[in-house]
Design an enzyme around this catalytic site. Structure first.
Site, mmCIF file in Angstrom:
data_model
loop_
_atom_site.group_PDB
_atom_site.id
_atom_site.type_symbol
_atom_site.label_atom_id
_atom_site.label_comp_id
_atom_site.label_asym_id
_atom_site.label_seq_id
_atom_site.Cartn_x
_atom_site.Cartn_y
_atom_site.Cartn_z
ATOM 1 N N THR A 127 0.885 -1.156 0.000
ATOM 2 C CA THR A 127 0.000 0.000 0.000
ATOM 3 C C THR A 127 0.919 1.199 0.000
ATOM 4 O O THR A 127 2.121 1.029 0.074
ATOM 5 C CB THR A 127 -0.867 -0.086 1.272
ATOM 6 O OG1 THR A 127 -1.645 -1.247 1.152
ATOM 7 C CG2 THR A 127 -1.723 1.127 1.510
ATOM 8 N N THR B 66 -4.193 1.976 -2.181
ATOM 9 C CA THR B 66 -3.554 0.677 -2.362
ATOM 10 C C THR B 66 -4.160 -0.165 -3.471
ATOM 11 O O THR B 66 -5.289 0.079 -3.908
ATOM 12 C CB THR B 66 -3.668 -0.124 -1.042
ATOM 13 O OG1 THR B 66 -2.868 -1.296 -1.126
ATOM 14 C CG2 THR B 66 -5.092 -0.528 -0.742
ATOM 15 N N ASN C 295 -3.767 -3.399 -2.560
ATOM 16 C CA ASN C 295 -3.681 -4.444 -1.540
ATOM 17 C C ASN C 295 -2.301 -5.076 -1.590
ATOM 18 O O ASN C 295 -1.342 -4.462 -1.157
ATOM 19 C CB ASN C 295 -4.792 -5.483 -1.660
ATOM 20 C CG ASN C 295 -4.852 -6.336 -0.392
ATOM 21 O OD1 ASN C 295 -4.309 -5.934 0.642
ATOM 22 N ND2 ASN C 295 -5.478 -7.489 -0.448
ATOM 23 N N SER D 126 -10.805 -2.448 6.070
ATOM 24 C CA SER D 126 -9.421 -2.042 5.824
ATOM 25 C C SER D 126 -8.701 -1.774 7.139
ATOM 26 O O SER D 126 -9.329 -1.555 8.178
ATOM 27 C CB SER D 126 -9.423 -0.768 4.985
ATOM 28 O OG SER D 126 -8.120 -0.273 4.825
ATOM 29 N N GLY E 65 1.192 -1.389 5.045
ATOM 30 C CA GLY E 65 1.615 -2.510 5.903
ATOM 31 C C GLY E 65 0.514 -3.477 6.279
ATOM 32 O O GLY E 65 0.664 -4.219 7.257
HETATM 33 O O1 DON Z 1 -6.825 -2.092 3.374
HETATM 34 C C1 DON Z 1 -6.007 -2.807 3.935
HETATM 35 O O2 DON Z 1 -5.941 -2.932 5.136
HETATM 36 C C2 DON Z 1 -4.995 -3.549 3.093
HETATM 37 N N1 DON Z 1 -5.543 -3.804 1.805
HETATM 38 C C3 DON Z 1 -3.737 -2.763 3.030
HETATM 39 C C4 DON Z 1 -2.667 -3.470 2.265
HETATM 40 C C5 DON Z 1 -1.309 -3.000 2.569
HETATM 41 O O3 DON Z 1 -1.088 -2.121 3.362
HETATM 42 C C6 DON Z 1 -0.212 -3.710 1.894
HETATM 43 N N2 DON Z 1 1.028 -3.052 2.127
HETATM 44 N N3 DON Z 1 2.014 -3.277 2.595
#
Ligand code: DON
Length: 573
Positions: free
Chosen positions: A385, A403, A405, A456, A477
């Site tokens: 993200t 993001t 994802n 999320s 993250g």
């Molecule tokens: O919305 C969320 O919580 C996840 N899709 C976020 C994904 C994410 O942070 C991946 N990165 N490192």
């Protein structure tokens, strides 16, 4: 005037914009040189500042503000630029959240989270024996929710000053003429090569005959054409017409279910931000469908009655307390949080001080808690993200996390349109209790339903001190997002750290299940040993998050820091 422009855009009435006629500051030897740029990790700026995952996007954000734009203009231009220069997470095929405080004190929350397509159903990722088919929610056509980013950018335009055609031009130039990639990007593209080939039905710019290496130029002609359609037709240039047709054709060539109506019906939603106080500071954060605001409110409120600063930074005592707050908050996430338009999330109760004190009543210093005995509270009420922090000269604060994802999303590139689709459907609870790619579990609150937005962890956040702008912060993250933001806030407020230290110190993470503490490699070895002696299971993991922070100093300077864990970079003036 602004409203009129938007209405015209929405109605698709804007006449053709010749992109050549928009003056651009992006190009060889210009203000932003895509063939020669460097990473700047921190800076103090008098007027306007940005921090994000890529130096070119940061430079574009600062240049937009220098040309008279505000923080909202910068956020639009930066997200579009990141969609080109940072394809692992920057996107137009994903979604996100923008949180802002205008200089007049008005708070704005824009939810442009992806939504489940109309043909989605609760058990769509289970085989006939009820087993989870993880590959389907994480890769390929079926993994994508309806993208929200372009709708989010047009919702943001309500607060911006410059015309959209100007804000999108830098991204068009970068896509059309290319930019030089870093070693990190080359490695990312090389390691994703096979999945791009497997999950895309047409050749894509991300796959090169030979391996990518640092210094190569990435040109994205199809993406440039898509961005030009958006420049010319507004949001309709994405959600209708040629781009929508290309998305649906891509769906039909794979096993995807997004339809023309799904795209046409998608809207960004305004959400009231979640607000609370912590040790004399006012924290503003994102409400559901993000779990993040509730989680950081819960964690901070659970530790507030303890003298954390006197325990010392990352001593066993302070870390253990913080871990136990994390465990309890994440247990509530699994049970009680989901899209508020589909599920009644008991927000008030979850952040109520009496409720939280009760949650911590079984906390025992010196002894590891257990996720078997700590469950979600009983409530009687029915990696990749990316984050952008911006502060402008007027005093507007903008915090955006958006993001695809996972890194490079579903790995499906829309044929003819050149952008990567998200794999956000995996953020739903595809089966009660079954962990997703971040190990998060969930149940009814976050089950799949058509039109519903998946829960999320993304949590763009702002802090006020004496009712004045103080900090803009956020991070990627996955499920570690709320713990990273929580720890950055504690570092600033309890341990009086500057922005750079607050985001770059080692991190630790507990999310209830699995019942273990994840720590970064540079976490103190002695503290780790003492926690293990108390009964904690500890596992070392790769970098947690890439946090970007701006802190306003008493003299008004914007102390700006970019995370050491990536190519993240600051800019300003
Ligand atoms: O919305 C969320 O919580 C996840 N899709 C976020 C994904 C994410 O942070 C991946 N990165 N490192």
């Amino acid at each position: 005037m602004r409203k009129i422009v938007i209405l015209l855009l929405a109605a698709g009435c804007i006449q053709s914009v010749n992109s050549q006629s928009v003056p651009s500051f992006v190009g060889a030897g210009k203000t932003v040189d895509p063939y020669k740029y460097s990473i700047v990790k921190k800076g103090e700026f008098n007027k306007a500042a940005v921090s994000c995952a890529h130096p070119l996007a940061s430079e574009i954000g600062a240049a937009i503000m220098k040309k008279g734009g505000n923080a909202f203009d910068a956020s639009i231009a930066m997200q579009l630029a990141l969609a080109v220069v940072y394809p692992g997470a920057g996107n137009i095929g994903g979604g996100g959240f923008l949180l802002a405080r205008k200089s007049n004190g008005e708070l704005i929350g824009i939810d442009y989270r992806e939504a489940a397509p109309s043909k989605a159903s609760r058990d769509m990722y289970l085989d006939k024996n009820g087993n989870v088919q993880m590959a389907l929610s994480q890769t390929g056509h079926l993994a994508s929710g309806i993208p929200g980013t372009i709708a989010g950018l047009f919702a943001t335009l309500d607060y911006a000053k410059l015309p959209f055609k100007q804000l999108i031009q830098p991204a068009i130039d970068l896509a059309e003429k290319g930019f030089v990639i870093s070693e990190r990007e080359a490695a990312g593209l090389n390691s994703t090569r096979e999945s791009f080939i497997k999950y895309s039905t047409r050749p894509t710019a991300f796959v090169k005959e030979n391996k990518w290496k640092a210094g190569d130029t990435l040109v994205q002609k199809e993406l440039a054409a898509t961005l030009k359609r958006v420049q010319k037709e507004g949001a309709k240039g994405f959600y209708e017409g040629e781009t929508a047709k290309l998305i649906v054709e891509e769906m039909q060539r794979g096993n995807g279910i997004i339809t023309l109506d799904d795209l046409k019906d998608y809207t960004a939603k305004l959400r009231s931000p979640l607000e609370f106080d912590y040790r004399g500071h006012h924290i503003i954060s994102f409400a559901p469908p993000s779990s993040g605001g509730i989680l950081i409110a819960q964690m901070l409120k659970m530790i507030e009655k303890y003298p954390v600063s006197s325990y010392g930074f990352q001593t066993v005592k302070s870390v253990q307390l913080m871990i136990e707050a994390e465990r309890r908050a994440y247990a509530d996430r699994a049970e009680h949080m989901g899209d508020p338009d589909f599920y009644n999330v008991p927000v008030k109760t979850l952040i109520d001080e009496t409720y939280l004190a009760k949650r911590m009543s079984d906390y025992t210093p010196d002894k590891a808690g257990s996720s078997t005995s700590v469950k979600a509270g009983v409530i009687k009420e029915s990696e990749e993200t990316t984050h952008i922090s911006i502060m402008d000269d007027d005093g507007n604060m903008v915090s955006v996390t958006y993001t695809l994802n996972g890194g490079y999303g579903s790995r499906t590139v829309v044929g003819g349109a050149g952008f990567i689709l998200n794999n956000e459907m995996d953020d739903f609870s595809v089966k009660p209790g079954a962990p997703n790619m971040y190990g998060a579990v969930g149940g009814e609150a976050n089950s799949i339903q058509p039109g519903k937005r998946m829960l999320s962890s993304m949590v763009p956040t702002l802090i006020l001190k004496n009712n004045k702008p103080y900090v803009v912060v956020g991070t990627p993250g996955g499920t570690t997002i709320p713990t990273s933001v929580y720890q950055a806030i504690v570092n600033i407020i309890d341990f009086s750290m500057n922005a750079d230290d607050a985001i770059n110190k080692p991190k630790f993470h507990h999310q209830w299940l699995p019942d273990e503490v994840m720590v970064e490699k540079d976490f103190d070895a002695d503290v780790k040993k003492q926690l293990q002696a108390m009964g904690y299971k500890i596992s070392e993991r790769a970098a947690i998050g890439r946090t970007e922070a701006i802190r306003i100093l008493p003299n008004g300077k914007r102390e700006t820091a970019a995370d050491k864990r990536g190519d993240d970079s600051v800019a300003g003036f």
